[in-house]
Scaffold this motif. Structure first.
Motif, PDB file in Angstrom:
ATOM      1  N   LEU A 155      -1.947  11.041  -5.585  1.00  0.00           N
ATOM      2  CA  LEU A 155      -1.413   9.908  -4.832  1.00  0.00           C
ATOM      3  C   LEU A 155      -1.199   8.743  -5.806  1.00  0.00           C
ATOM      4  O   LEU A 155      -2.105   8.404  -6.578  1.00  0.00           O
ATOM      5  CB  LEU A 155      -2.387   9.470  -3.733  1.00  0.00           C
ATOM      6  N   ILE A 156      -0.010   8.139  -5.765  1.00  0.00           N
ATOM      7  CA  ILE A 156       0.294   7.043  -6.682  1.00  0.00           C
ATOM      8  C   ILE A 156       0.915   5.890  -5.891  1.00  0.00           C
ATOM      9  O   ILE A 156       1.939   6.061  -5.224  1.00  0.00           O
ATOM     10  CB  ILE A 156       1.276   7.466  -7.786  1.00  0.00           C
ATOM     11  N   GLN A 157       0.272   4.722  -5.950  1.00  0.00           N
ATOM     12  CA  GLN A 157       0.769   3.542  -5.249  1.00  0.00           C
ATOM     13  C   GLN A 157       1.983   2.953  -5.961  1.00  0.00           C
ATOM     14  O   GLN A 157       2.054   2.957  -7.192  1.00  0.00           O
ATOM     15  CB  GLN A 157      -0.343   2.482  -5.181  1.00  0.00           C
ATOM     16  N   ASN A 158       2.938   2.453  -5.143  1.00  0.00           N
ATOM     17  CA  ASN A 158       4.131   1.772  -5.672  1.00  0.00           C
ATOM     18  C   ASN A 158       4.863   2.651  -6.695  1.00  0.00           C
ATOM     19  O   ASN A 158       5.159   2.212  -7.810  1.00  0.00           O
ATOM     20  CB  ASN A 158       3.742   0.429  -6.304  1.00  0.00           C
ATOM     21  N   TYR A 159       5.196   3.875  -6.294  1.00  0.00           N
ATOM     22  CA  TYR A 159       5.859   4.828  -7.194  1.00  0.00           C
ATOM     23  C   TYR A 159       7.038   5.469  -6.493  1.00  0.00           C
ATOM     24  O   TYR A 159       6.953   5.822  -5.312  1.00  0.00           O
ATOM     25  CB  TYR A 159       4.859   5.909  -7.626  1.00  0.00           C
ATOM     26  N   PHE A 205       1.401  -1.224  -0.690  1.00  0.00           N
ATOM     27  CA  PHE A 205       1.325  -0.115  -1.644  1.00  0.00           C
ATOM     28  C   PHE A 205       2.559   0.789  -1.591  1.00  0.00           C
ATOM     29  O   PHE A 205       2.643   1.761  -2.340  1.00  0.00           O
ATOM     30  CB  PHE A 205       0.074   0.717  -1.400  1.00  0.00           C
ATOM     31  N   LEU A 206       3.493   0.509  -0.673  1.00  0.00           N
ATOM     32  CA  LEU A 206       4.688   1.340  -0.568  1.00  0.00           C
ATOM     33  C   LEU A 206       5.649   1.040  -1.715  1.00  0.00           C
ATOM     34  O   LEU A 206       5.717  -0.107  -2.174  1.00  0.00           O
ATOM     35  CB  LEU A 206       5.386   1.092   0.767  1.00  0.00           C
ATOM     36  N   PRO A 207       6.474   2.015  -2.174  1.00  0.00           N
ATOM     37  CA  PRO A 207       6.388   3.435  -1.787  1.00  0.00           C
ATOM     38  C   PRO A 207       5.186   4.145  -2.435  1.00  0.00           C
ATOM     39  O   PRO A 207       4.752   3.758  -3.511  1.00  0.00           O
ATOM     40  CB  PRO A 207       7.709   4.016  -2.317  1.00  0.00           C
ATOM     41  N   ILE A 208       4.690   5.164  -1.736  1.00  0.00           N
ATOM     42  CA  ILE A 208       3.554   5.938  -2.244  1.00  0.00           C
ATOM     43  C   ILE A 208       4.052   7.316  -2.672  1.00  0.00           C
ATOM     44  O   ILE A 208       4.681   8.035  -1.888  1.00  0.00           O
ATOM     45  CB  ILE A 208       2.461   6.102  -1.168  1.00  0.00           C
ATOM     46  N   GLY A 209       3.815   7.656  -3.937  1.00  0.00           N
ATOM     47  CA  GLY A 209       4.206   8.968  -4.434  1.00  0.00           C
ATOM     48  C   GLY A 209       3.155  10.017  -4.107  1.00  0.00           C
ATOM     49  O   GLY A 209       1.959   9.786  -4.294  1.00  0.00           O
ATOM     50  N   VAL A 210       3.598  11.150  -3.579  1.00  0.00           N
ATOM     51  CA  VAL A 210       2.699  12.263  -3.250  1.00  0.00           C
ATOM     52  C   VAL A 210       3.150  13.484  -4.046  1.00  0.00           C
ATOM     53  O   VAL A 210       4.272  13.969  -3.868  1.00  0.00           O
ATOM     54  CB  VAL A 210       2.732  12.591  -1.736  1.00  0.00           C
ATOM     55  N   ILE A 222       8.066  11.180  -1.357  1.00  0.00           N
ATOM     56  CA  ILE A 222       7.835   9.743  -1.397  1.00  0.00           C
ATOM     57  C   ILE A 222       7.681   9.199   0.023  1.00  0.00           C
ATOM     58  O   ILE A 222       8.548   9.395   0.874  1.00  0.00           O
ATOM     59  CB  ILE A 222       8.996   8.997  -2.099  1.00  0.00           C
ATOM     60  N   LYS A 223       6.550   8.523   0.282  1.00  0.00           N
ATOM     61  CA  LYS A 223       6.349   7.824   1.564  1.00  0.00           C
ATOM     62  C   LYS A 223       6.893   6.411   1.411  1.00  0.00           C
ATOM     63  O   LYS A 223       6.374   5.605   0.631  1.00  0.00           O
ATOM     64  CB  LYS A 223       4.859   7.798   1.911  1.00  0.00           C
ATOM     65  N   ARG A 224       7.955   6.089   2.182  1.00  0.00           N
ATOM     66  CA  ARG A 224       8.651   4.815   1.997  1.00  0.00           C
ATOM     67  C   ARG A 224       8.310   3.778   3.070  1.00  0.00           C
ATOM     68  O   ARG A 224       8.422   2.577   2.829  1.00  0.00           O
ATOM     69  CB  ARG A 224      10.159   5.042   1.989  1.00  0.00           C
ATOM     70  N   THR A 225       7.946   4.240   4.256  1.00  0.00           N
ATOM     71  CA  THR A 225       7.694   3.302   5.357  1.00  0.00           C
ATOM     72  C   THR A 225       6.348   3.593   5.997  1.00  0.00           C
ATOM     73  O   THR A 225       5.793   4.690   5.868  1.00  0.00           O
ATOM     74  CB  THR A 225       8.783   3.410   6.435  1.00  0.00           C
TER      75      THR A 225
END
Length: 585
Positions: free
Chosen positions: A335-339, A278-283, A373-376
Motif C-alpha cells: 500500500l502506497i499513499q499518494n501514488y 492520502f489519495l490516490p492510494i497505490g495497491v 489505484i484507489k482514486r476516490t
C-alpha cells in the motif's frame, strides 16, 4: 502459594470468615463461621447463598456484595441478628489484571467491646495481616490527601527510597516529582468531590531514567452520613505486563517468517490511511513463482528462504513510505499513499529487475505483480485488491510456462554443476535409449517422451544432500533410504510443470525392478512404464562402465555379463537382449 496462604488464614482465623465467587457460590467458610450458624463446614461449600439463607437475609447480603463490587474496595458493615453482633469487613479479591474474582468477608464480634478491646485489636491485626499479604500497594488518605495508612508492600517500597514514615504527609512530601505529585492530589480531590471511584494509569520516570507504568484504583471512603472522609487506593506496577502486551500486539501484527506486516495489520492500517488526504492510494499485489517446485524439491526450509529473500527485495524497493504485507502463503500486498500508476509501475519494474539480477543459488527469483489505484473515497479498497489480483494472475498465465521451464532447466544445470550428473553421461544415455526405442518400434511422440525421461530421470537428486550423493564409501541404510526419495522428488518437480507432467511417471518408476522388488511402488513386469524400463538398463550400464565416487569402472564385457545375470530379475529381458546386441555390434 497464594491458595495455601488463604487456606492457612481461614484455618487459623478465630472469627467467622467466608469466601464466595461472583456467581454467589460459597467457596468456603472457616470453623468459626460454621459454629455461629450451627452447621458443619461442608454444609456451606459449593452452595448458592440463596440456598443457605432466607429471602430477607439474601436480599441484604446481595445489596452489600453489590456495593463492594461497584466500588472494588473494602467495605465495613454492622451486622446484628440472632447469631451475632459484629462488624462485617467485606472486600473483593482480584486477578493480575484487576478483574474481581470474588468476595471474602470477616465478622468481627463487637459484643463487650470495651472489655475486649485487646482482643478486638488482635482481630484487626489479623485483618491487617490479610491486607499485608496482598501483592498490591494499598494506601489510605484523609480529606487533605495526607496518608493515614498503607500496607507492608507500600511501606517497604518507600523505606527503600529513604522514607521511614509517611503518615501525615502528602505526595508532595514523599519525593515524587512535583508535577506528578500535584496530579495525584488533583485526582484525589476530584474523586472526593464526585464520590466516584477512578481507574488511573500513570507513566513514571525513575531516578535511573527508566519508564515504569503504574495502574491504580482510588475509591472514596464515605461514612454513614454520606460524607467523604478520605480515599482508599490500590496500585500495582504493571510495566512488565505492558511490555508483554505490547510484544504480543506486535507479534499479532507481524508475519513470523518474513518480519513483514500480516493480513491482520492490513485490516487495521487500511482504516488509518483510507482518508482523502492520502489519495490516490497505490495497491500492488504480488505472487511468488516457483515456490511449490522449491518446496517439493529442496524442502520447506528452502521454500521459506525463497520467501524471505523476495520479501526483503519487496521491502527494499518499496521504501519506508510504503506498507508491505504478507497477504498469504506466497502472496504480498503493498500500500502506497499518494501514488499513481507511473509510481506503481516503477516499483513493479524495480522489483522484477532486482529479482532478475539476484544470485539465488536454487532457481531464478520470479514474482508476478499487478497494480490498481484507489482514486476516490467511494471506491472500496478490496475492489482495488481484486483488480490487482486479476492482473497478477493474467501475468502468471503468460509467464507460467517459461517460469516453470526455467525452474526445471536451472535445476538440471545445478545437478551438473555439483558433479551429480555430467552432460556426457546424459548424451550417452540418450544415444543408447533412442536406439533401443527405435528397435522396439516406438512412435515419434513416444521417443520424445523417452528423451525427456532420460534427460530428467535423476532431477530429484537436486533435493538430496551432497554428503550422501558424493559419499565415496557405501551408504548406510538410513542414507540409502534418503537417496531412494529422489524418484519421488523428481516426480513432484515435473508434476508442477504442465508441459512436463506427462513424463513424471517415467521418472518416478525408473528404479522399479522386473521382479517387483524395486522402489518406490513395487511394480513388476510390464506394470512398469516402457520408458522407465529402458532408462533402467542404459543408466545401469553407463554407471558400471564409468568411474563413480563410490566405485571404479567395469569393462564393457563385465558390465554386459552383469546385465545378463540380472535379466528377468532387475531388468526387462527383452530390452537387455536388444541392448547387448547393440553394444556388441
Amino acid at each position: 502459594m497464594k491458595n495455601d496462604i488463604c487456606k492457612f488464614i481461614m484455618r487459623n482465623m478465630p472469627f467467622p470468615m467466608w469466601i464466595e465467587d461472583l456467581e454467589e457460590t460459597i467457596i468456603g467458610v472457616n470453623e468459626a463461621y460454621a459454629i455461629i450458624h450451627n452447621k458443619n463446614i461442608d454444609y456451606f461449600t459449593s452452595r448458592k447463598y440463596n440456598e443457605v439463607y432466607d429471602k430477607d437475609k439474601y436480599v441484604k447480603h446481595r445489596k452489600l456484595i453489590n456495593e463492594v463490587i461497584a466500588t472494588k474496595s473494602l467495605r465495613r458493615f454492622e451486622v446484628v441478628n440472632e447469631y451475632i453482633c459484629s462488624e462485617c469487613y467485606v472486600m473483593p479479591y482480584f486477578d493480575d489484571y484487576d478483574n474481581i474474582l470474588g468476595i471474602f468477608g470477616v465478622f468481627v464480634d463487637i459484643r463487650e467491646s470495651k472489655g475486649k478491646q485487646k482482643e478486638l485489636e488482635n482481630q484487626k491485626n489479623i485483618l491487617r495481616t490479610i491486607i499485608d499479604t496482598l501483592p498490591d500497594f494499598i494506601f489510605f488518605k484523609d480529606r487533605d490527601s495526607k496518608y493515614v495508612g498503607y500496607n507492608k508492600k507500600w511501606d517497604d517500597y518507600y523505606k527503600n527510597k529513604g522514607f521511614n514514615n509517611m503518615i501525615g504527609k502528602t505526595d508532595l512530601e514523599i519525593g515524587l516529582p512535583k508535577e506528578l505529585a500535584l496530579s495525584f492530589i488533583k485526582k484525589d480531590r476530584e474523586i472526593m468531590k464526585t464520590k466516584k471511584s477512578q481507574f488511573i494509569e500513570t507513566i513514571i520516570t525513575t531516578e535511573k531514567g527508566e519508564k515504569r507504568t503504574e495502574e491504580s484504583i482510588k475509591v472514596p471512603v464515605i461514612n454513614e452520613d454520606g460524607d467523604v472522609w478520605g480515599i482508599v487506593g490500590v496500585a500495582r506496577d504493571v510495566t512488565e505486563r505492558k511490555k508483554i502486551e505490547d510484544k504480543l500486539r506486535t507479534l499479532s501484527y507481524k508475519d513470523v517468517l518474513t518480519g513483514l506486516n500480516n493480513r491482520t495489520y492490513f485490516e487495521e492500517k487500511i482504516k488509518d490511511i483510507n482518508q482523502e488526504k492520502f489519495l490516490p492510494i497505490g495497491v500492488i499485489m504480488g505472487d511468488v513463482n516457483g515456490l511449490k517446485v522449491v518446496n517439493d524439491t529442496f524442502g520447506h526450509l528452502e521454500g521459506d528462504r525463497l520467501l524471505k529473500t523476495i520479501s526483503q527485495i519487496i521491502k527494499d524497493v518499496s521504501g519506508n513510505s510504503s506498507y508491505v504485507f504478507r497477504w498469504g502463503g506466497d502472496e504480498f500486498v503493498i500500500l502506497i499513499q499518494n501514488y499513481d500508476e507511473d509510481g506503481c509501475e516503477k516499483i513493479i519494474e524495480d522489483i522484477l529487475n532486482k529479482c532478475d539480477n539476484y544470485n539465488f543459488d536454487l532457481i531464478q527469483l520470479s514474482i508476478s505483480l499487478g497494480a490498481s489505484i484507489k482514486r476516490t473515497m467511494d471506491e472500496d479498497i478490496y475492489s482495488n485488491l481484486k483488480e490487482a489480483e486479476e492482473k497478477v494472475y493474467r501475468q502468471k498465465l503468460l509467464r507460467e510456462k517459461s517460469v516453470r521451464s526455467s525452474v526445471v532447466f536451472s535445476l538440471q544445470q545445478s545437478l551438473e554443476e555439483k558433479n551429480m550428473e555430467t552432460e556426457q553421461h546424459t548424451l550417452r544415455l540418450l544415444n543408447y535409449a533412442k536406439i533401443i526405442g527405435k528397435k522396439l518400434g516406438m512412435t515419434i511422440a513416444e521417443l520424445d517422451e523417452l528423451e525427456l525421461v532420460t534427460k530428467l530421470h535423476d532431477i530429484g537428486k537436486i533435493g538430496i544432500s551432497e554428503d550422501i550423493l558424493l559419499k565415496p564409501s557405501k551408504l548406510t541404510k538410513k542414507e540409502f533410504d534418503i537417496m531412494k526419495t529422489h524418484t519421488e522428488k523428481g516426480y513432484r518437480i515435473l508434476q508442477s510443470s504442465s508441459e512436463l507432467a506427462h513424463v513424471a511417471r517415467g521418472v518416478l518408476t525408473h528404479h522399479e525392478r522386473w521382479d517387483g522388488k524395486g522402489y518406490p511402488l513395487g511394480l513388476k513386469d510390464k506394470e512398469i512404464p516402457l520408458v522407465a524400463r529402458i532408462v533402467s538398463v542404459v543408466d545401469s550400464f553407463d554407471a558400471m562402465t564409468n568411474d563413480r565416487v563410490y566405485s571404479k569402472a567395469k569393462t564393457k564385457k563385465e558390465a554386459l555379463e552383469e546385465l545378463r545375470r540380472c535379466s528377468g530379475s532387475q531388468f526387462d529381458p527383452e530390452i537387455v537382449d536388444i541392448f547387448i546386441k547393440m553394444i556388441q555390434k
